[in-house]
Design a protein around this motif. Structure first.
Motif, short mmCIF file in Angstrom:
data_model
loop_
_atom_site.label_atom_id
_atom_site.label_comp_id
_atom_site.label_asym_id
_atom_site.label_seq_id
_atom_site.Cartn_x
_atom_site.Cartn_y
_atom_site.Cartn_z
N PHE A 87 -0.03 12.30 -0.03
CA PHE A 87 1.03 12.56 0.96
C PHE A 87 0.62 12.07 2.35
O PHE A 87 1.40 11.42 3.04
N SER A 88 -0.62 12.39 2.74
CA SER A 88 -1.08 11.95 4.07
C SER A 88 -1.21 10.42 4.11
O SER A 88 -0.88 9.80 5.12
N ARG A 89 -1.65 9.84 3.00
CA ARG A 89 -1.78 8.39 2.97
C ARG A 89 -0.41 7.72 2.97
O ARG A 89 -0.26 6.60 3.47
N PHE A 90 0.58 8.40 2.40
CA PHE A 90 1.94 7.87 2.42
C PHE A 90 2.40 7.64 3.86
O PHE A 90 2.90 6.56 4.21
N TRP A 91 2.17 8.63 4.70
CA TRP A 91 2.54 8.48 6.12
C TRP A 91 1.61 7.50 6.84
O TRP A 91 2.05 6.78 7.75
N GLY A 92 0.36 7.46 6.41
CA GLY A 92 -0.54 6.47 6.97
C GLY A 92 -0.12 5.05 6.64
O GLY A 92 -0.21 4.15 7.47
N GLN A 93 0.37 4.85 5.41
CA GLN A 93 0.82 3.52 5.01
C GLN A 93 2.12 3.13 5.72
O GLN A 93 2.34 1.95 6.01
N ILE A 94 2.97 4.11 5.99
CA ILE A 94 4.17 3.82 6.79
C ILE A 94 3.75 3.29 8.16
O ILE A 94 4.28 2.29 8.66
N ALA A 95 2.77 3.98 8.76
CA ALA A 95 2.26 3.52 10.06
C ALA A 95 1.62 2.15 9.95
O ALA A 95 1.81 1.28 10.82
N SER A 96 0.88 1.93 8.87
CA SER A 96 0.22 0.64 8.67
C SER A 96 1.23 -0.49 8.49
O SER A 96 0.96 -1.63 8.86
N SER A 97 2.38 -0.17 7.90
CA SER A 97 3.43 -1.17 7.73
C SER A 97 4.18 -1.42 9.03
O SER A 97 4.53 -2.56 9.35
N ALA A 156 0.59 18.52 9.62
CA ALA A 156 -0.31 18.15 10.72
C ALA A 156 -1.28 17.07 10.27
O ALA A 156 -1.60 16.13 11.02
N ILE A 157 -1.78 17.18 9.03
CA ILE A 157 -2.65 16.15 8.46
C ILE A 157 -1.89 14.82 8.38
O ILE A 157 -2.42 13.76 8.73
N ALA A 158 -0.65 14.87 7.90
CA ALA A 158 0.16 13.66 7.76
C ALA A 158 0.42 13.00 9.12
O ALA A 158 0.37 11.77 9.24
N ALA A 159 0.69 13.81 10.14
CA ALA A 159 0.96 13.26 11.48
C ALA A 159 -0.28 12.56 12.04
O ALA A 159 -0.18 11.47 12.62
N SER A 160 -1.45 13.18 11.86
CA SER A 160 -2.69 12.54 12.34
C SER A 160 -3.01 11.29 11.54
O SER A 160 -3.52 10.31 12.09
N SER A 161 -2.70 11.31 10.24
CA SER A 161 -2.89 10.11 9.42
C SER A 161 -2.01 8.97 9.91
O SER A 161 -2.44 7.81 9.96
N GLY A 185 0.82 -1.21 0.00
CA GLY A 185 0.00 0.00 0.00
C GLY A 185 0.85 1.25 0.00
O GLY A 185 0.49 2.26 -0.63
N LEU A 186 1.98 1.20 0.70
CA LEU A 186 2.90 2.34 0.72
C LEU A 186 3.43 2.61 -0.68
O LEU A 186 3.49 3.76 -1.13
N ALA A 187 3.81 1.56 -1.39
CA ALA A 187 4.30 1.72 -2.76
C ALA A 187 3.21 2.30 -3.66
O ALA A 187 3.47 3.16 -4.52
N ALA A 188 1.97 1.85 -3.47
CA ALA A 188 0.87 2.35 -4.29
C ALA A 188 0.60 3.82 -4.00
O ALA A 188 0.25 4.58 -4.92
N THR A 189 0.75 4.22 -2.74
CA THR A 189 0.51 5.61 -2.38
C THR A 189 1.45 6.54 -3.13
O THR A 189 1.06 7.64 -3.55
N LEU A 190 2.69 6.11 -3.32
CA LEU A 190 3.66 6.92 -4.04
C LEU A 190 3.22 7.14 -5.49
O LEU A 190 3.56 8.16 -6.10
N ALA A 191 2.47 6.18 -6.02
CA ALA A 191 2.03 6.28 -7.42
C ALA A 191 0.61 6.78 -7.57
O ALA A 191 0.16 7.03 -8.69
N SER A 192 -0.12 6.95 -6.47
CA SER A 192 -1.56 7.24 -6.57
C SER A 192 -1.85 8.59 -7.21
O SER A 192 -2.82 8.73 -7.96
N GLU A 193 -1.04 9.59 -6.94
CA GLU A 193 -1.29 10.91 -7.52
C GLU A 193 -1.15 10.86 -9.04
O GLU A 193 -1.95 11.45 -9.77
N VAL A 194 -0.13 10.12 -9.51
CA VAL A 194 0.07 9.98 -10.95
C VAL A 194 -1.08 9.18 -11.57
O VAL A 194 -1.59 9.53 -12.64
#
Length: 523
Positions: free
Chosen positions: A434-444, A282-287, A105-114
């Motif tokens: 970007f927020s999901r990127f940090w969320g996926q790091i947490a999820s991992s 702040a959004i990324a930290a809460s994510s 999911g983290l890898a997908a987040t990096l590509a999701s915007e594209v």
């Protein structure tokens, strides 16, 4: 009489979009979390504590004073079932397998915007759903193969995680395109109820699917079939924007959606401005905190109940009368599902109160966003802090605290999630990614860290886990309360108001536009 302009009207197309997103989150969540519950059926019983019986791990002298031995929790005259699984995964193996999904999911987040810019949110979710259906069908076969150890299942879960990783950023973009500002919290609440429904169904039903004559593989095959249905509904119902659904929208609903719509066309993310914005961080930290808590709880709550609180699974098929049937259902999965059932209702309550406050006073947007997010962060932190002092002699209080913590999680929806789709309409896809990127790091990290900390499943190990969760939530909550906002940011210079006449002209010309670079967002 309700009209199509009313969100809750049966003719409301945007309500169908929100429900379709909720269905996608539900079914894909089932395909993600079924392994968490089915693992108890799949594994050899000694694998749950790395070769040491669970009861003996509770009775060791090292935990004699702080974690007293507790008898197996029973309701009436209910007998527990010994699941005779054949797979042996150590706690380290399980941690890596669980984490591999979120790494994908983290890898997908990096590509999701594209992906959002070039193929659109709708197709991104559809292709990811198909990948998960295939992966879920293959999981029983791949998990049973031992020639290459756990590598095949790790790779498969990584691919499935990649397929699901695009869902959250795409959901944020779709909400931004389909809903006005005063409905965004409600829309997000409707859509994200799928997260709770998936956990409730998985924890309540998976244990029974394991008991079918065909064994635990049915826990995967049944959900994969549901995934096929979900993909079909998504293909028929969801469109990238109102302009792509002109044949289904009434003129009244179109006017309601587009009157205050924000517009960008073919716009690339302004990463320099994003990374300098305290609100985005702040959004990324809460994510990060949100996903660490949620994923950690979903992944390990059944094992926490089993190893620390000493509660086990039972089989419905051992009992004949209704009383025993109810008792068994309660012990099977309801105790794991109750926190998420309460979260389901608290999410609706949070969203209703916050959107009502915004409609009464537009200046309250920031206040509502900050305080709902703070109630989530500090409420969760306080509950997990108290859990540090609960051993298996305080089962009821421990379960109560877990329920309260999951109820507070709902505050993140009108909090940082609403902020992410409000502060920069032209940058919604980038902020969501970007927020999901940090969320996926947490999820991992959450499954790996918790799995590494709880090798024996003792009270002391779980106390450390709860202390870490409390610290993460409180720190991120303080950051968002100081820097978070729902106000439009000055650095998003590309936004502009679009009158109805322009929106209607877009409907005429929409077929001529290049869908791959057309991104429309609402505030």
């Amino acid at each position: 009489m309700s009209t199509s302009c009313d969100l809750w009207s049966v003719r409301s197309v945007r309500l169908r979009v929100a429900v379709a997103i909720a269905l996608a989150l539900t079914i894909e969540g089932l395909m993600r979390s079924n392994l968490n519950m089915a693992v108890v059926c799949m594994l050899n019983s000694t694998a749950l504590t790395d070769g040491k019986p669970i009861i003996s791990s509770l009775n060791t002298s090292s935990v004699d004073r702080s974690s007293p031995s507790c008898p197996l929790l029973k309701f009436g005259d209910v007998k527990s079932v010994e699941h005779k699984g054949t797979i042996f995964w150590t706690s380290h193996d399980r941690a890596i397998i669980f984490a591999s999904f979120y790494a994908g999911g983290l890898a997908a987040t990096l590509a999701s915007e594209v992906l959002n810019r070039y193929i659109g949110a709708t197709k991104s979710v559809l292709y990811g759903g198909i990948a998960n259906v295939v992966g879920t069908f293959l999981t029983p076969f791949v998990a049973s193969q031992t020639n290459f150890g756990t590598l095949p299942i790790i790779l498969l879960r990584f691919v499935m995680g990649f397929g699901q990783g695009v869902l959250w950023p795409c959901m944020m973009v779709l909400v931004g395109q389909w809903f006005p500002a005063t409905e965004k919290s409600t829309a997000l609440a409707i859509a994200t109820t799928g997260n709770q429904l998936s956990v409730i169904i998985a924890m309540f039903v998976t244990a029974e699917l394991c008991q079918l004559p065909w064994g635990w593989p049915m826990a995967f095959h049944v959900y994969a079939i549901c995934g096929i249905v979900m993909c079909l509904i998504w293909y028929l119902v969801v469109y990238d924007s109102p302009c792509h659904a002109d044949h289904k929208l009434s003129k009244e609903e179109l006017q309601y959606i587009t009157t205050e719509r924000q517009k960008t066309r073919g716009h690339k993310p302004n990463w320099a401005a994003l990374l300098r914005s305290p609100a985005v961080w702040a959004i990324a930290a809460s994510s990060f905190a949100h996903n660490y808590v949620t994923v950690g709880t979903i992944t390990y709550l059944p094992l926490y109940y089993k190893t620390v609180l000493n509660m086990s699974l039972t089989s419905v098929r051992e009992k004949e009368n209704v009383s025993d049937f109810i008792q068994i259902l309660f012990q099977n999965g309801i105790l794991s599902a109750v926190p998420f059932i309460l979260q389901f209702f608290s999410k609706v309550l949070y969203a209703g109160i916050s959107d009502s406050a915004k409609k009464k006073d537009s200046s309250s947007f920031d206040v509502v966003t900050r305080w709902t997010n703070s109630s989530a962060s500090f409420g969760i932190g306080f509950c997990f802090f108290l859990l540090c002092f609960c051993d298996c002699s305080q089962r009821a209080f421990a379960i109560f605290l877990i329920c309260c913590a999951m109820s507070f999680v709902s505050g993140y929806i009108p909090g940082y999630s609403t902020s992410a789709v409000s502060i920069a309409p032209g940058q919604t896809a980038a902020i969501a990614a970007f927020s999901r990127f940090w969320g996926q790091i947490a999820s991992s990290l959450a499954p790996y860290h918790i799995g590494a900390y709880t090798k024996q499943g003792t009270y002391e190990e779980w106390r450390l886990v709860f202390a870490v969760i409390a610290a993460i939530c409180c720190a991120s909550g303080l950051f968002f309360h100081c820097c978070g906002t729902a106000s439009l940011q000055a650095w998003d210079s590309t936004h502009s108001k679009v009158p109805l006449e322009v929106a209607q002209e877009e409907l005429i010309d929409s077929s001529k536009l290049d869908d791959s670079v057309r991104v429309t967002t609402v505030d």
